[in-house]
Design an enzyme around this catalytic site. Structure first.
Site, mmCIF file in Angstrom:
data_model
loop_
_atom_site.group_PDB
_atom_site.id
_atom_site.type_symbol
_atom_site.label_atom_id
_atom_site.label_comp_id
_atom_site.label_asym_id
_atom_site.label_seq_id
_atom_site.Cartn_x
_atom_site.Cartn_y
_atom_site.Cartn_z
ATOM 1 N N CYS A 17 54.012 -61.753 -0.552
ATOM 2 C CA CYS A 17 54.361 -60.185 -0.450
ATOM 3 C C CYS A 17 53.304 -59.469 0.083
ATOM 4 O O CYS A 17 52.078 -60.211 0.163
ATOM 5 C CB CYS A 17 54.890 -59.425 -1.751
ATOM 6 N N HIS A 45 48.652 -66.634 -8.054
ATOM 7 C CA HIS A 45 49.248 -67.815 -8.982
ATOM 8 C C HIS A 45 49.516 -68.992 -8.157
ATOM 9 O O HIS A 45 50.737 -69.282 -7.912
ATOM 10 C CB HIS A 45 50.044 -67.550 -9.817
ATOM 11 N N GLU A 129 48.730 -56.714 -15.339
ATOM 12 C CA GLU A 129 49.074 -55.732 -14.776
ATOM 13 C C GLU A 129 49.383 -54.838 -15.771
ATOM 14 O O GLU A 129 48.878 -53.492 -15.556
ATOM 15 C CB GLU A 129 50.397 -55.882 -13.710
ATOM 16 N N THR A 164 55.638 -53.398 -12.117
ATOM 17 C CA THR A 164 55.988 -53.092 -10.628
ATOM 18 C C THR A 164 57.128 -54.484 -10.541
ATOM 19 O O THR A 164 57.883 -54.113 -9.679
ATOM 20 C CB THR A 164 55.072 -53.270 -9.977
ATOM 21 N N CYS A 196 58.657 -52.402 -7.799
ATOM 22 C CA CYS A 196 58.355 -52.905 -6.315
ATOM 23 C C CYS A 196 59.403 -53.318 -5.413
ATOM 24 O O CYS A 196 60.134 -54.270 -6.371
ATOM 25 C CB CYS A 196 57.066 -53.924 -6.416
ATOM 26 N N SER A 224 53.532 -69.575 -11.739
ATOM 27 C CA SER A 224 53.812 -68.338 -11.086
ATOM 28 C C SER A 224 55.275 -67.994 -11.726
ATOM 29 O O SER A 224 56.257 -68.443 -11.546
ATOM 30 C CB SER A 224 53.940 -68.478 -9.389
ATOM 31 N N ASN A 226 56.854 -65.390 -10.875
ATOM 32 C CA ASN A 226 57.949 -64.532 -10.110
ATOM 33 C C ASN A 226 58.658 -65.863 -9.353
ATOM 34 O O ASN A 226 59.966 -65.776 -9.045
ATOM 35 C CB ASN A 226 57.411 -63.754 -9.185
ATOM 36 N N SER A 268 53.686 -65.429 -4.530
ATOM 37 C CA SER A 268 52.613 -66.252 -4.496
ATOM 38 C C SER A 268 52.345 -67.545 -3.549
ATOM 39 O O SER A 268 51.037 -68.134 -3.590
ATOM 40 C CB SER A 268 52.170 -66.390 -5.965
HETATM 41 S S1 SF4 Z 1 53.613 -54.676 -6.541
HETATM 42 FE FE1 SF4 Z 1 53.236 -56.970 -6.715
HETATM 43 S S2 SF4 Z 1 55.077 -57.714 -5.997
HETATM 44 FE FE2 SF4 Z 1 55.031 -55.702 -5.000
HETATM 45 S S3 SF4 Z 1 53.950 -55.951 -2.927
HETATM 46 FE FE3 SF4 Z 1 52.128 -55.356 -4.745
HETATM 47 S S4 SF4 Z 1 51.734 -57.287 -5.301
HETATM 48 FE FE4 SF4 Z 1 53.366 -57.682 -4.109
#
Ligand code: SF4
Length: 289
Positions: A17, A45, A129, A164, A196, A224, A226, A268
């Site tokens: 991302c 990750h 986070e 997020t 996000c 990871s 995600n 990731s």
């Molecule tokens: S919030 Fe997380 S998933 Fe979204 S752009 Fe940022 S690092 Fe990537």
């Protein structure tokens, strides 16, 4: 059964991302310009990325106390204010790769707390986070994944934000449930959708891909979260799904007799791992194109 050549289709959106790509680039730039840096946790990750960066001088540490290099990097997940204070106290140079979307969630939570709101964070309390966002609320925040598990709320101002990476629809479902349970005590409510859009884009692209292929390869580290969720999303479609960390895990049996397979990757996963998987699939299925 077609012409015997295996067609390989990539998801419309896959892999790094923008937040993770930016973090890796910032570390690489620092390594090239100024040398060694300690990262507070893995920058991504993904063991391939971590090993490549380690060879260039980026070591992973768990806390500021362990740091022996003159520079330290905060990961895209961000960090609590006490971490910034410790870095300042130790006089370390900071490479702050906190993703701007995470930074916004921290700032929203901090401002709500300053304005006297109790801050509810929809997210996993143990996730780095969420721990970071909580820290910016200076003790006025709580994290939970369920409206069945709400903190004591005597009444007054309530603010709600999200980790997020959570899905916005689930977040708003949580918000509705919180309101249903607490509304007589809420005097002022502020809800800020801090999810996000990037995570959802990968899931939607994988679902579209699943409609067109006979098997899906999901590339990424098993640690990871995600990527694991992306693999679960693909599995639910009923299309055979293979969650692999690298190309050498692919068994020829998996593609035997197939005409069309799909490839996707978590946020990731670096491009080179995806390219290696595509190359391996091409070898196994004729020239693949
Ligand atoms: S919030 Fe997380 S998933 Fe979204 S752009 Fe940022 S690092 Fe990537």
């Amino acid at each position: 059964m077609g012409d015997g050549l295996l067609k390989i289709e990539l998801a419309r959106v896959y892999g790094f991302c923008p937040g993770v790509r930016r973090a890796v680039e910032m570390i690489e730039e620092h390594l090239a310009r100024e040398g060694a840096v300690a990262t507070l946790g893995a920058i991504v990750h993904n063991s391939r990325v971590v090993e490549t960066l380690a060879r260039k001088g980026a070591t992973v540490v768990k806390s500021v106390a362990e740091i022996e290099t003159p520079a330290v990097a905060i990961t895209a997940h961000g960090a609590g204010h006490e971490v910034y204070e410790e870095i300042r106290r130790r006089g370390l140079k900071l490479v702050d790769t906190t993703c701007p979307i995470v930074k916004r969630a921290q700032e929203v939570a901090r401002d709500l707390a300053r304005e006297g709101y109790t801050v509810l964070i929809y997210g996993e309390e143990a996730h780095p986070e969420v721990r970071g966002i909580l820290s910016w609320t200076a003790g006025k925040g709580y994290a939970t994944m369920s409206a069945d598990d709400l903190p004591p709320f005597k009444g007054g101002k309530l603010g709600i934000v999200s980790q997020t990476t959570k899905d916005p629809e689930t977040f708003w479902g949580f918000v509705r449930e919180v309101i249903r349970r607490l509304h007589p005590r809420i005097k002022d409510l502020r809800v800020v959708d801090t999810t996000c859009p990037e995570t959802g884009r990968r899931y939607r692209a994988a679902l579209e891909l699943a409609k067109r292929v006979q098997a899906i390869f999901v590339v990424g580290s098993r640690n990871s979260a995600n990527t694991r969720k992306l693999a679960e999303t693909c599995k639910k479609t009923g299309v055979p799904t293979y969650f692999i960390e690298s190309a050498d895990e692919i068994s020829p049996e998996w593609v035997r007799g197939l005409e069309r397979v799909g490839v996707t990757a978590g946020a990731s996963t670096p491009d080179e791992l995806v390219e290696e998987v595509v190359e391996r699939l091409k070898e196994l299925g004729g020239d693949g194109r």
